[in-house]
Scaffold this motif. Sequence first.
Motif, mmCIF file in Angstrom:
data_model
loop_
_atom_site.group_PDB
_atom_site.id
_atom_site.type_symbol
_atom_site.label_atom_id
_atom_site.label_comp_id
_atom_site.label_asym_id
_atom_site.label_seq_id
_atom_site.Cartn_x
_atom_site.Cartn_y
_atom_site.Cartn_z
ATOM 1 N N ILE A 111 21.223 102.654 25.541
ATOM 2 C CA ILE A 111 21.435 101.211 25.573
ATOM 3 C C ILE A 111 20.306 100.538 24.786
ATOM 4 C CG2 ILE A 111 21.789 99.189 27.037
ATOM 5 C CD1 ILE A 111 23.881 101.388 27.333
ATOM 6 N N LYS A 112 20.660 99.737 23.806
ATOM 7 C CA LYS A 112 19.652 99.031 23.015
ATOM 8 C C LYS A 112 18.945 97.983 23.873
ATOM 9 C CE LYS A 112 22.133 99.580 18.637
ATOM 10 N NZ LYS A 112 22.785 98.885 17.496
ATOM 11 N N PRO A 113 17.681 97.672 23.571
ATOM 12 C CA PRO A 113 16.944 96.650 24.326
ATOM 13 C C PRO A 113 17.683 95.310 24.299
ATOM 14 C CG PRO A 113 15.445 97.908 22.967
ATOM 15 C CD PRO A 113 16.830 98.328 22.563
ATOM 16 N N GLY A 114 17.668 94.598 25.438
ATOM 17 C CA GLY A 114 18.312 93.300 25.519
ATOM 18 C C GLY A 114 18.657 92.933 26.942
ATOM 19 N N ASN A 115 19.269 91.766 27.106
ATOM 20 C CA ASN A 115 19.710 91.283 28.412
ATOM 21 C C ASN A 115 21.211 91.520 28.561
ATOM 22 O OD1 ASN A 115 17.112 90.247 29.090
ATOM 23 N ND2 ASN A 115 17.505 88.456 27.807
ATOM 24 N N TYR A 116 21.609 92.081 29.705
ATOM 25 C CA TYR A 116 23.008 92.443 29.900
ATOM 26 C C TYR A 116 23.465 92.070 31.316
ATOM 27 C CZ TYR A 116 22.193 95.435 25.806
ATOM 28 O OH TYR A 116 21.875 95.911 24.564
ATOM 29 N N THR A 117 24.810 92.078 31.480
ATOM 30 C CA THR A 117 25.411 91.944 32.806
ATOM 31 C C THR A 117 26.155 93.235 33.116
ATOM 32 O OG1 THR A 117 25.672 89.551 32.603
ATOM 33 C CG2 THR A 117 27.027 90.664 34.251
ATOM 34 N N LEU A 118 25.719 93.926 34.158
ATOM 35 C CA LEU A 118 26.316 95.198 34.562
ATOM 36 C C LEU A 118 27.372 94.929 35.625
ATOM 37 C CD1 LEU A 118 25.922 98.259 33.980
ATOM 38 C CD2 LEU A 118 24.445 98.334 35.996
ATOM 39 N N ARG A 119 28.565 95.492 35.447
ATOM 40 C CA ARG A 119 29.703 95.190 36.327
ATOM 41 C C ARG A 119 30.296 96.479 36.888
ATOM 42 N NH1 ARG A 119 33.591 91.035 36.882
ATOM 43 N NH2 ARG A 119 35.721 91.771 37.297
ATOM 44 N N VAL A 165 32.013 101.413 35.798
ATOM 45 C CA VAL A 165 30.755 100.683 35.631
ATOM 46 C C VAL A 165 30.606 100.365 34.145
ATOM 47 C CG1 VAL A 165 28.268 100.675 35.997
ATOM 48 C CG2 VAL A 165 29.751 101.926 37.578
ATOM 49 N N THR A 166 30.591 99.091 33.794
ATOM 50 C CA THR A 166 30.582 98.687 32.384
ATOM 51 C C THR A 166 29.540 97.603 32.137
ATOM 52 O OG1 THR A 166 32.308 97.039 32.795
ATOM 53 C CG2 THR A 166 33.032 99.222 32.087
ATOM 54 N N ILE A 167 29.190 97.454 30.863
ATOM 55 C CA ILE A 167 28.356 96.335 30.433
ATOM 56 C C ILE A 167 29.293 95.251 29.927
ATOM 57 C CG2 ILE A 167 26.609 95.562 28.789
ATOM 58 C CD1 ILE A 167 25.413 98.343 28.923
ATOM 59 N N ARG A 168 29.280 94.120 30.614
ATOM 60 C CA ARG A 168 30.252 93.066 30.321
ATOM 61 C C ARG A 168 30.109 92.553 28.891
ATOM 62 N NH1 ARG A 168 30.864 87.857 34.186
ATOM 63 N NH2 ARG A 168 29.984 86.708 32.434
ATOM 64 N N GLY A 169 31.282 92.354 28.261
ATOM 65 C CA GLY A 169 31.301 91.858 26.900
ATOM 66 C C GLY A 169 31.165 92.938 25.856
ATOM 67 N N THR A 170 31.115 94.231 26.292
ATOM 68 C CA THR A 170 31.039 95.359 25.366
ATOM 69 C C THR A 170 32.048 96.405 25.783
ATOM 70 O OG1 THR A 170 29.461 96.760 26.567
ATOM 71 C CG2 THR A 170 28.539 94.940 25.269
ATOM 72 N N LYS A 171 32.166 97.466 24.999
ATOM 73 C CA LYS A 171 33.015 98.596 25.343
ATOM 74 C C LYS A 171 32.201 99.738 25.946
ATOM 75 C CE LYS A 171 36.555 97.628 21.849
ATOM 76 N NZ LYS A 171 37.322 98.149 20.687
ATOM 77 N N ILE A 172 30.942 99.462 26.254
ATOM 78 C CA ILE A 172 30.043 100.480 26.794
ATOM 79 C C ILE A 172 30.239 100.590 28.299
ATOM 80 C CG2 ILE A 172 27.636 101.166 27.069
ATOM 81 C CD1 ILE A 172 27.014 99.513 24.565
ATOM 82 N N GLY A 173 30.407 101.804 28.787
ATOM 83 C CA GLY A 173 30.581 102.006 30.214
ATOM 84 C C GLY A 173 30.886 103.444 30.558
ATOM 85 N N THR A 174 31.097 103.702 31.842
ATOM 86 C CA THR A 174 31.400 105.050 32.315
ATOM 87 C C THR A 174 32.084 104.955 33.664
ATOM 88 O OG1 THR A 174 30.459 107.246 32.734
ATOM 89 C CG2 THR A 174 29.205 105.370 33.543
ATOM 90 N N ASN A 175 32.509 106.101 34.219
ATOM 91 C CA ASN A 175 33.062 106.175 35.574
ATOM 92 C C ASN A 175 32.143 107.018 36.440
ATOM 93 O OD1 ASN A 175 35.336 104.654 34.970
ATOM 94 N ND2 ASN A 175 36.544 106.440 34.399
ATOM 95 N N THR A 176 32.102 106.718 37.720
ATOM 96 C CA THR A 176 31.249 107.466 38.640
ATOM 97 C C THR A 176 31.813 108.864 38.899
ATOM 98 O OG1 THR A 176 32.437 106.523 40.516
ATOM 99 C CG2 THR A 176 30.445 105.391 39.820
ATOM 100 N N ASP A 177 30.934 109.779 39.308
ATOM 101 C CA ASP A 177 31.363 111.133 39.660
ATOM 102 C C ASP A 177 31.792 111.170 41.121
ATOM 103 O OD1 ASP A 177 29.058 111.197 41.208
ATOM 104 O OD2 ASP A 177 27.935 112.461 39.811
ATOM 105 N N ALA A 178 31.991 112.381 41.656
ATOM 106 C CA ALA A 178 32.517 112.540 43.016
ATOM 107 C C ALA A 178 31.582 111.952 44.077
ATOM 108 C CB ALA A 178 32.760 114.016 43.315
#
Length: 784
Positions: free
Chosen positions: A54-62, A32-45
């Motif tokens: 996450i700084k305020p703003g508009n994002y696309t979550l993928r 699960v990442t924020i498109r266009g950035t290196k910010i993200g994580t993986n889901t648990d079990a």
Amino acid sequence: MLLTAVTSFAQTGTIKGRVSLSSDESADNVSVTIRGTKIGTNTDAQGNYEIKNIKPGNYTLRATAVGFSSKEKSITVQDGDEITENFTLTTSSETLTEVFVKGNANKYTKTESEYVSRMTIKNLENAQVYNVVTKQLMKDQLVTNQDEALKNVPGIYQLWGATNRAGDGGSWYSLRGFTTQSLVRNGIAGKVNSNSDAANLEKIEVIKGPSATLFGNVLSSYGGLINRVTKKPNENFGGEIAYQNGSYGFNRLSADVNTPINDDKTALFRLNASVGNANTFQDFGYSKSYFIAPSFSYQVNEKLNISIDAEIGNQDNSGMPLIYLSASSADLGFDNAKDLNINFKRSFLGDEFMTNTKTFNVFAQANYKISDEWNSQTVFSSSSNKAAGLQTWFYLLANEQLSRNVWDANGRDNAIEFQQNFNGDFKIGSMRNRFLIGGDIYHSTNNLVYNNLPGYAPYDVINYTGTADNYYDFNPTNVRQRLVGDGPNYNPYTTNSAISTYSAYVADAINITESLILSAAVRFDHFENQGTFNAATNTKADTFSQNAFSPKFGAVYQIIKDQLSVFGSYQNSFTNKGFLNANVDGALQMKQFDPEKANQFEGGVKVNAFQNKVSATISYYKIKVEDIVTADPNLPNASIQNGTQFSKGFELEITANPIAGLNLLVGYAKNDSELNDLRPATAGPENLINYWFSYNLQTTTLKGLGLGFGGNYGDATYIYNAGPGQTFELPSYSVVNAALYYDQPKYRVSLKVNNLTDELYFNGYTTINVQAPRTFMGSLTYKF
């Protein structure tokens, strides 16, 4: 320091949620990442994720996962927001085809588990060692039962296969030097007395070491426990039908059908089933079975989910009789099974001796979200097994002879367990706490009747090398006439017992820092043996109760976050022994013994690197068990509590996807066990190796074509050890298997060869159990 201070005062938001997959796979390690950035994580079990700061703003979550269509959502983050966004990723034939082209998933790694710690802790955060056999690995190897699947686990050794009898008829294994059986399903009691069919298996978890703190001493052993994880309903209609055919009359038909029941897909149903039959490679020996596993889940509302499922099994099995040792190696004239001059294709039976085994297990679960920080889980399990029929075994005698033995065994065992867990995930100051408090009630009954020949005498004795005129005399008709004809000499042996445990436990995993996690847990267990009931005299004997505490501690330090960690742990277990015959002033009397106590220290390294392309666990353990009950050398049929067993060893497991299309699994285990200065027969081989390699061709014209190759090695092992000159060994073995498959979105064709080199090898526990020679199996699967 200035940068840290500025960041800490900045206003940020949090994005969290849950990812579900339309297939039957658990959504762990989904990106699960924020498109266009290196910010993200993986889901648990459980498919949960959380992205903080996450700084305020508009994002696309993928959200993306191999083999599933990625999904994106537009979000707006404001100061202090905590946004929840859930995803459901679906498959399509287009994305499935893409999987064949890419082939870059580590198919044999699925290390996250909701059962091992009963908390949302990733493998790299967990000080417990466990191994997982994935559904994909079982598919590549054409696995049809649990015994085959467990050959992929480092350090586990089958002592003997399922006997199908009531009480303890399931397969027996050695794990870290101690015996264990498969008694746990989805983290709670789920016993079967036969070789579990793989039709309903999502994966198998083997949890290593004394694990009484969370699972109790009834369901686990000092070496660990086996947890069967079953398939769950999902939101899409689909499934598959498979047919397997192989050597010695093997035939099996299986089906997996999943469907939503209502339009909003809150009610889901899934059915897994199989039916099959097979001969052994001997002149007599046959089995036929069916297995049905329906499951249903219902999302009542956003907070409450309930599910119920069942296992219904029936098996008629004549199997292959166990050959027991009845004399020392000096009496036999040899001390290794390789010197046994016998044609193992002879069963030494005169006809099929059938045992019928029935299983009916029911499981129900309710999950309730109390708040953002707390969840409730309520689980109920009912296991019922019944078996009846003639069962045979042999004793190995001197002068190339076998005694043929039989009893008419009838019985049933039932177990009920109720478990309640409360899970919290909260912070105290800056420290994250994943907290568990719970308890369970377990009750089981066992009613068995064994009808024997007078004085437990054998039916007859037979020469196993040459001509045997009485070969066919040993058959069910003659045996039943002998049992009935003995009239007053009829010799039944009956047991009627019940036990209960009442337990409470608490556990906490604390993030002292982002990288350092300390964990602690303790269990209080009240054990009640309600005694053996004698219906003829209307009396109970040997009733007793005992209390025990079982603590557990662990520490994990992540050297590289979510990639490399070191760990250390302490675990504890115990076994209630109760009343046994003892030497009391030179006379044989019943005496209540104290519980045996086991303690384990373990340390090691866990790796999950290069975006899950390499996963490994390396560990060293040391177990000490005190107050073991052994045979009293000074009085026949008496016991004495003076034994101490040490078991220490090294284990390694590596799974990897080094290049596109290539997947590998390698395991190694070394165990050094000692009981009163001798290696016990329960310990199995000192060195065990397991491995499996598979490669899927990546060219466009041959995509989906794959080859698998692997096997197992084990050292020579004692099945009898009373000191120098009084031992008996099974020889070392090296077994090689191979598979070829062609996998497409709508169908899969597979071929497998087991024991490619036609190796003669054995397993056993005071027994010599010959294993199958070279066998072939083909499979055709239709997917919809």
